[in-house]
Design a protein around this motif. Structure first.
Motif, PDB file in Angstrom:
ATOM      1  N   GLU A 180      -4.752   5.073 -10.529  1.00 23.41           N
ATOM      2  CA  GLU A 180      -4.948   4.194 -11.671  1.00 23.41           C
ATOM      3  C   GLU A 180      -3.813   3.191 -11.870  1.00 23.41           C
ATOM      4  O   GLU A 180      -3.919   2.287 -12.703  1.00 23.41           O
ATOM      5  N   ASP A 181      -2.729   3.332 -11.118  1.00 24.80           N
ATOM      6  CA  ASP A 181      -1.641   2.362 -11.166  1.00 24.80           C
ATOM      7  C   ASP A 181      -1.924   1.134 -10.307  1.00 24.80           C
ATOM      8  O   ASP A 181      -1.195   0.144 -10.390  1.00 24.80           O
ATOM      9  N   ALA A 182      -2.930   1.196  -9.474  1.00 23.99           N
ATOM     10  CA  ALA A 182      -3.268   0.070  -8.604  1.00 23.99           C
ATOM     11  C   ALA A 182      -3.644  -1.145  -9.440  1.00 23.99           C
ATOM     12  O   ALA A 182      -4.492  -1.059 -10.337  1.00 23.99           O
ATOM     13  N   SER A 190       1.372   5.604 -20.656  1.00 26.00           N
ATOM     14  CA  SER A 190       0.740   5.726 -19.355  1.00 26.00           C
ATOM     15  C   SER A 190       1.727   5.735 -18.187  1.00 26.00           C
ATOM     16  O   SER A 190       1.420   6.271 -17.126  1.00 26.00           O
ATOM     17  N   VAL A 191       2.908   5.141 -18.369  1.00 26.67           N
ATOM     18  CA  VAL A 191       3.881   5.072 -17.283  1.00 26.67           C
ATOM     19  C   VAL A 191       5.216   5.697 -17.637  1.00 26.67           C
ATOM     20  O   VAL A 191       6.081   5.844 -16.765  1.00 26.67           O
ATOM     21  N   LYS A 192       5.397   6.079 -18.877  1.00 31.85           N
ATOM     22  CA  LYS A 192       6.666   6.643 -19.324  1.00 31.85           C
ATOM     23  C   LYS A 192       7.026   7.886 -18.512  1.00 31.85           C
ATOM     24  O   LYS A 192       6.208   8.774 -18.311  1.00 31.85           O
ATOM     25  N   GLY A 193       8.269   7.919 -18.041  1.00 34.91           N
ATOM     26  CA  GLY A 193       8.727   9.029 -17.232  1.00 34.91           C
ATOM     27  C   GLY A 193       8.541   8.821 -15.748  1.00 34.91           C
ATOM     28  O   GLY A 193       9.128   9.549 -14.935  1.00 34.91           O
ATOM     29  N   LEU A 210       0.840  -1.195   0.000  1.00 33.11           N
ATOM     30  CA  LEU A 210       0.000   0.000   0.000  1.00 33.11           C
ATOM     31  C   LEU A 210       0.875   1.244   0.000  1.00 33.11           C
ATOM     32  O   LEU A 210       1.788   1.374   0.822  1.00 33.11           O
ATOM     33  N   VAL A 211       0.586   2.160  -0.909  1.00 26.18           N
ATOM     34  CA  VAL A 211       1.333   3.407  -1.000  1.00 26.18           C
ATOM     35  C   VAL A 211       0.366   4.542  -1.303  1.00 26.18           C
ATOM     36  O   VAL A 211      -0.655   4.339  -1.964  1.00 26.18           O
ATOM     37  N   GLN A 212       0.659   5.729  -0.808  1.00 24.24           N
ATOM     38  CA  GLN A 212      -0.201   6.874  -1.051  1.00 24.24           C
ATOM     39  C   GLN A 212       0.070   7.480  -2.421  1.00 24.24           C
ATOM     40  O   GLN A 212       1.152   7.306  -2.987  1.00 24.24           O
ATOM     41  N   PRO A 213      -0.891   8.182  -3.000  1.00 24.52           N
ATOM     42  CA  PRO A 213      -0.662   8.837  -4.289  1.00 24.52           C
ATOM     43  C   PRO A 213       0.563   9.739  -4.237  1.00 24.52           C
ATOM     44  O   PRO A 213       0.770  10.472  -3.271  1.00 24.52           O
ATOM     45  N   GLY A 214       1.381   9.669  -5.284  1.00 28.19           N
ATOM     46  CA  GLY A 214       2.615  10.434  -5.335  1.00 28.19           C
ATOM     47  C   GLY A 214       3.806   9.714  -4.738  1.00 28.19           C
ATOM     48  O   GLY A 214       4.944  10.179  -4.885  1.00 28.19           O
ATOM     49  N   ARG A 231       0.484  -5.695 -15.730  1.00 32.34           N
ATOM     50  CA  ARG A 231      -0.405  -5.452 -14.605  1.00 32.34           C
ATOM     51  C   ARG A 231      -1.851  -5.683 -15.026  1.00 32.34           C
ATOM     52  O   ARG A 231      -2.194  -5.565 -16.197  1.00 32.34           O
ATOM     53  N   GLN A 232      -2.676  -6.028 -14.052  1.00 29.71           N
ATOM     54  CA  GLN A 232      -4.093  -6.249 -14.313  1.00 29.71           C
ATOM     55  C   GLN A 232      -4.911  -5.699 -13.160  1.00 29.71           C
ATOM     56  O   GLN A 232      -4.757  -6.127 -12.021  1.00 29.71           O
TER      57      GLN A 232
END
Length: 121
Positions: free
Chosen positions: A89-91, A63-66, A11-15, A38-39
């Motif tokens: 949305e990365d979850a 979507s994940v570049k950078g 579990l991680v917070q946004p950012g 990922r799914q």
């Protein structure tokens, strides 16, 4: 045969940031092209990052570049995914993937069991 074991999810917070690891056994790691997928619930499995067997080339979707970086340490038989600036949305359940291509063209694909990444306040 290739066995893949992922770890590092949580579990991680946004950012926030998280680093996933995938340890391979049962084969010569340096001969495998590796990827992260990922799914998320209700969605198709999607490609997150790829890396060549020697680590010389990497590929990411927009979507994940950078934000995400895939890397490997062939001496440790380990694949990594560094994830920064995480968004809700990365979850997803993140899977390690390995691909071996034989000289005669046969392709073998292997999957880990996945590690859960949750992004929430």
């Amino acid at each position: 045969q290739v066995q893949l074991v992922e770890s590092g999810g949580g579990l991680v917070q946004p950012g926030g940031s998280l680093r996933l690891s995938c340890v391979a056994s049962g084969s010569t790691f340096s001969s495998l092209a590796m990827s992260w997928y990922r799914q998320a619930p209700g969605k198709e499995r999607e490609l997150v990052a790829t890396i060549t067997s020697d680590g010389g080339s990497t590929t990411y979707p927009d979507s994940v570049k950078g934000r995400f970086t895939i890397s490997r340490d062939n001496a440790k038989n380990t694949l990594y995914l560094q994830m920064n600036s995480l968004k809700p949305e990365d979850a997803a359940l993140y899977y390690c993937n390995a691909r071996r291509v034989r000289a005669w063209g046969a392709i073998s694909t292997y999957w880990g069991q996945g590690t859960q990444v949750t992004v929430s306040s």
